[in-house]
Design a protein around this motif. Structure first.
Motif, PDB file in Angstrom:
ATOM      1  N   VAL A  50     120.367  38.146 -67.255  1.00  0.00           N
ATOM      2  CA  VAL A  50     121.209  38.813 -66.269  1.00  0.00           C
ATOM      3  C   VAL A  50     122.660  38.406 -66.502  1.00  0.00           C
ATOM      4  CG1 VAL A  50     121.688  39.036 -63.790  1.00  0.00           C
ATOM      5  CG2 VAL A  50     119.330  38.888 -64.616  1.00  0.00           C
ATOM      6  N   ARG A  51     123.580  39.345 -66.346  1.00  0.00           N
ATOM      7  CA  ARG A  51     124.989  39.013 -66.501  1.00  0.00           C
ATOM      8  C   ARG A  51     125.362  37.915 -65.511  1.00  0.00           C
ATOM      9  NH1 ARG A  51     128.019  43.107 -67.133  1.00  0.00           N
ATOM     10  NH2 ARG A  51     129.887  41.894 -66.664  1.00  0.00           N
ATOM     11  N   THR A  52     126.361  37.097 -65.843  1.00  0.00           N
ATOM     12  CA  THR A  52     126.647  35.895 -65.062  1.00  0.00           C
ATOM     13  C   THR A  52     128.048  35.911 -64.478  1.00  0.00           C
ATOM     14  OG1 THR A  52     127.257  34.780 -67.139  1.00  0.00           O
ATOM     15  CG2 THR A  52     125.012  34.464 -66.327  1.00  0.00           C
ATOM     16  N   ASP A  53     128.536  37.072 -64.057  1.00  0.00           N
ATOM     17  CA  ASP A  53     129.816  37.135 -63.375  1.00  0.00           C
ATOM     18  C   ASP A  53     129.639  37.920 -62.074  1.00  0.00           C
ATOM     19  OD1 ASP A  53     129.470  39.689 -64.263  1.00  0.00           O
ATOM     20  OD2 ASP A  53     131.340  39.822 -65.369  1.00  0.00           O
ATOM     21  N   ASN A  54     130.719  38.148 -61.365  1.00  0.00           N
ATOM     22  CA  ASN A  54     130.620  38.817 -60.067  1.00  0.00           C
ATOM     23  C   ASN A  54     130.689  40.331 -60.236  1.00  0.00           C
ATOM     24  OD1 ASN A  54     133.302  38.697 -60.910  1.00  0.00           O
ATOM     25  ND2 ASN A  54     134.111  38.659 -58.829  1.00  0.00           N
ATOM     26  N   GLN A  55     129.759  40.849 -61.013  1.00  0.00           N
ATOM     27  CA  GLN A  55     129.644  42.287 -61.243  1.00  0.00           C
ATOM     28  C   GLN A  55     128.194  42.711 -61.041  1.00  0.00           C
ATOM     29  OE1 GLN A  55     132.262  44.307 -62.304  1.00  0.00           O
ATOM     30  NE2 GLN A  55     133.775  42.717 -62.671  1.00  0.00           N
ATOM     31  N   ILE A  56     128.019  43.896 -60.510  1.00  0.00           N
ATOM     32  CA  ILE A  56     126.713  44.542 -60.485  1.00  0.00           C
ATOM     33  C   ILE A  56     126.715  45.619 -61.562  1.00  0.00           C
ATOM     34  CG2 ILE A  56     125.114  45.959 -59.151  1.00  0.00           C
ATOM     35  CD1 ILE A  56     126.184  44.615 -56.643  1.00  0.00           C
ATOM     36  N   GLN A  57     125.714  45.626 -62.411  1.00  0.00           N
ATOM     37  CA  GLN A  57     125.680  46.568 -63.533  1.00  0.00           C
ATOM     38  C   GLN A  57     124.452  47.461 -63.445  1.00  0.00           C
ATOM     39  OE1 GLN A  57     126.979  45.359 -67.515  1.00  0.00           O
ATOM     40  NE2 GLN A  57     125.012  46.052 -68.311  1.00  0.00           N
ATOM     41  N   ALA A  58     124.674  48.751 -63.628  1.00  0.00           N
ATOM     42  CA  ALA A  58     123.594  49.738 -63.715  1.00  0.00           C
ATOM     43  C   ALA A  58     123.709  50.425 -65.065  1.00  0.00           C
ATOM     44  CB  ALA A  58     123.704  50.755 -62.580  1.00  0.00           C
ATOM     45  N   THR A  59     122.639  50.414 -65.833  1.00  0.00           N
ATOM     46  CA  THR A  59     122.659  50.986 -67.179  1.00  0.00           C
ATOM     47  C   THR A  59     121.510  51.966 -67.331  1.00  0.00           C
ATOM     48  OG1 THR A  59     123.534  48.885 -68.013  1.00  0.00           O
ATOM     49  CG2 THR A  59     122.755  50.476 -69.643  1.00  0.00           C
ATOM     50  N   LEU A  60     121.848  53.175 -67.721  1.00  0.00           N
ATOM     51  CA  LEU A  60     120.871  54.251 -67.875  1.00  0.00           C
ATOM     52  C   LEU A  60     120.765  54.646 -69.344  1.00  0.00           C
ATOM     53  CD1 LEU A  60     119.058  56.381 -66.390  1.00  0.00           C
ATOM     54  CD2 LEU A  60     121.091  57.844 -66.309  1.00  0.00           C
ATOM     55  N   PHE A  61     119.543  54.680 -69.859  1.00  0.00           N
ATOM     56  CA  PHE A  61     119.282  55.064 -71.245  1.00  0.00           C
ATOM     57  C   PHE A  61     118.421  56.328 -71.268  1.00  0.00           C
ATOM     58  CE2 PHE A  61     119.727  50.486 -71.160  1.00  0.00           C
ATOM     59  CZ  PHE A  61     120.498  50.181 -72.265  1.00  0.00           C
ATOM     60  N   GLY A  62     118.685  57.202 -72.222  1.00  0.00           N
ATOM     61  CA  GLY A  62     117.832  58.353 -72.462  1.00  0.00           C
ATOM     62  C   GLY A  62     117.657  58.544 -73.962  1.00  0.00           C
ATOM     63  N   ARG A  63     116.419  58.688 -74.402  1.00  0.00           N
ATOM     64  CA  ARG A  63     116.145  58.734 -75.843  1.00  0.00           C
ATOM     65  C   ARG A  63     115.192  59.872 -76.176  1.00  0.00           C
ATOM     66  NH1 ARG A  63     116.494  55.481 -80.298  1.00  0.00           N
ATOM     67  NH2 ARG A  63     114.784  55.521 -81.803  1.00  0.00           N
ATOM     68  N   HIS A  64     115.555  60.677 -77.167  1.00  0.00           N
ATOM     69  CA  HIS A  64     114.703  61.723 -77.722  1.00  0.00           C
ATOM     70  C   HIS A  64     114.413  61.347 -79.170  1.00  0.00           C
ATOM     71  CE1 HIS A  64     113.913  66.314 -78.349  1.00  0.00           C
ATOM     72  NE2 HIS A  64     112.898  65.544 -78.692  1.00  0.00           N
ATOM     73  N   GLN A  65     113.197  60.927 -79.416  1.00  0.00           N
ATOM     74  CA  GLN A  65     112.833  60.388 -80.723  1.00  0.00           C
ATOM     75  C   GLN A  65     112.209  61.458 -81.615  1.00  0.00           C
ATOM     76  OE1 GLN A  65     111.241  56.470 -80.450  1.00  0.00           O
ATOM     77  NE2 GLN A  65     109.995  56.660 -82.313  1.00  0.00           N
ATOM     78  N   TRP A  66     112.447  61.337 -82.921  1.00  0.00           N
ATOM     79  CA  TRP A  66     111.815  62.182 -83.943  1.00  0.00           C
ATOM     80  C   TRP A  66     112.017  63.679 -83.628  1.00  0.00           C
ATOM     81  CZ3 TRP A  66     106.480  59.356 -83.592  1.00  0.00           C
ATOM     82  CH2 TRP A  66     106.641  58.028 -84.022  1.00  0.00           C
ATOM     83  N   VAL A  67     113.248  64.088 -83.520  1.00  0.00           N
ATOM     84  CA  VAL A  67     113.570  65.479 -83.182  1.00  0.00           C
ATOM     85  C   VAL A  67     112.936  66.421 -84.202  1.00  0.00           C
ATOM     86  CG1 VAL A  67     115.437  67.155 -82.934  1.00  0.00           C
ATOM     87  CG2 VAL A  67     115.699  64.822 -82.044  1.00  0.00           C
ATOM     88  N   GLY A  68     112.255  67.456 -83.711  1.00  0.00           N
ATOM     89  CA  GLY A  68     111.602  68.425 -84.575  1.00  0.00           C
ATOM     90  C   GLY A  68     110.154  68.109 -84.864  1.00  0.00           C
ATOM     91  N   PHE A  69     109.699  66.914 -84.491  1.00  0.00           N
ATOM     92  CA  PHE A  69     108.311  66.521 -84.708  1.00  0.00           C
ATOM     93  C   PHE A  69     107.488  66.960 -83.493  1.00  0.00           C
ATOM     94  CE2 PHE A  69     104.739  63.553 -84.732  1.00  0.00           C
ATOM     95  CZ  PHE A  69     104.373  63.564 -86.072  1.00  0.00           C
TER      96      PHE A  69
END
Length: 322
Positions: A50-69
């Motif tokens: 976890v980050r260790t400063d006075n911040q709240i972090q939200a991280t969003l990932f989206g992945r499309h693997q092997w396009v065309g398969f």
């Protein structure tokens, strides 16, 4: 008839897909989907990181693997993390949605970590996360040339199991190293059961080195052993003028990565990564696409009066300059 849990899980995953702008008929592959930009957030596989400063972090990932398969995997993930300095504690949550063909997985976890101050900027962090792992198989979608095959189930089926992860991390200035074990609850179930998650072991290390006010460099290394398979990756990112970055990476025997992104006022990062496949099916797809959106929000002084450096994750003004 689909059970109520199936509908709820499907709606949550569908919402995450819409947020990332990735609309595809199928999702990703297994209990531990691979994301290529984990240097921005690691709490999904290590609750201590976890980050260790006075911040709240939200991280969003989206992945499309092997396009065309046909039946290609796709995955989405939302990580939340923050630190409360008054009690030396970090808090996190992770939602991972995953489909591959007719299989659907949804993993929900909440984590806690305690941070031991070892003096100066040195910190030892121990973390634990717990949640639920939902898996569904839509056998009714399978059409066989000959009916009555006793091996392949033609009915929809699903299962929910508890989930438990443990992690530790050491940070010093702009450096962080961590180790974790995921799906610890898997030892309580039959490993040959399709619905039993794969036990995993993860190691990672990263360093934030600010060369000057205009250039910051971040190497990142991660190794993982999940379900009997070993994976290893090395990434390198350069942030220029505090507002954009470029990078490259290599996943052993699987892919070469190219990434780029922008940072806005050290609060918002938007990144893209393209993977060029190196595996056995590289001639049958057009690579993999991944986007990342990370937002940091400062807390008030009561929620983390911490001034020591943190290696996490983008645009850190106080990263080690030595």
């Amino acid at each position: 008839m689909m059970r109520k849990t199936d509908k709820i899980a499907g709606r949550i995953t569908g919402l995450l897909l819409i947020l990332t702008g990735i609309l595809c008929p199928v999702f990703a592959q297994k209990d531990a989907p691979i994301f290529s930009q984990q240097m921005f957030s690691a709490v999904n596989f290590n609750p201590a990181a976890v980050r260790t400063d006075n911040q709240i972090q939200a991280t969003l990932f989206g992945r499309h693997q092997w396009v065309g398969f046909e039946g290609a995997p796709a995955s989405v993930m939302l990580n939340l993390e923050g630190y409360v300095g008054e009690i030396n504690s970090g808090f996190s949550a992770s939602i991972v949605g995953d489909r591959f063909g007719r299989s659907h997985t949804l993993n929900l976890k909440a984590g806690y970590s305690y941070h031991f101050n070892l003096g100066g900027s040195n910190t030892l962090q121990l973390g634990l996360s717990a949640g639920l792992l939902y898996k569904n198989f839509r056998g009714s979608d399978i059409i066989l040339d000959q009916n009555g095959d006793p091996i392949i189930g033609l009915e929809d089926d699903s299962d929910i199991k508890p989930d438990l992860d443990f992690g530790l991390a050491f940070s010093s200035g702009g450096f962080m190293i961590g180790a974790s074990a995921t799906h610890l609850i898997s030892f309580a179930y039959d490993k040959n059961d399709y619905y039993t998650p794969d036990f995993g072991v993860y190691l990672f290390a990263t360093y934030y080195g600010r060369i000057n006010d205009k250039l910051l460099l971040q190497p990142y290394v991660r190794g993982m052993y999940v379900g009997g398979a070993f994976k290893f990756e090395v990434d390198f990112r350069a942030e220029i003028l505090r507002w954009f970055y470029v990078g490259a990476g290599y996943r052993y025997h699987e892919a070469v990565k190219a990434m780029a992104g922008v940072t806005i006022y050290d609060k918002l990062a938007i990144g893209y990564c393209y993977d060029v496949g190196l595996g056995k099916i590289r001639n049958h797809h057009a690579g993999s696409h991944e986007i990342m959106i990370s937002l940091r929000l400062p807390t008030n002084n009561r929620l983390g009066e911490v001034t020591r450096d943190t290696p996490r994750y983008f645009g850190e003004k106080d990263a080690d300059t030595e």
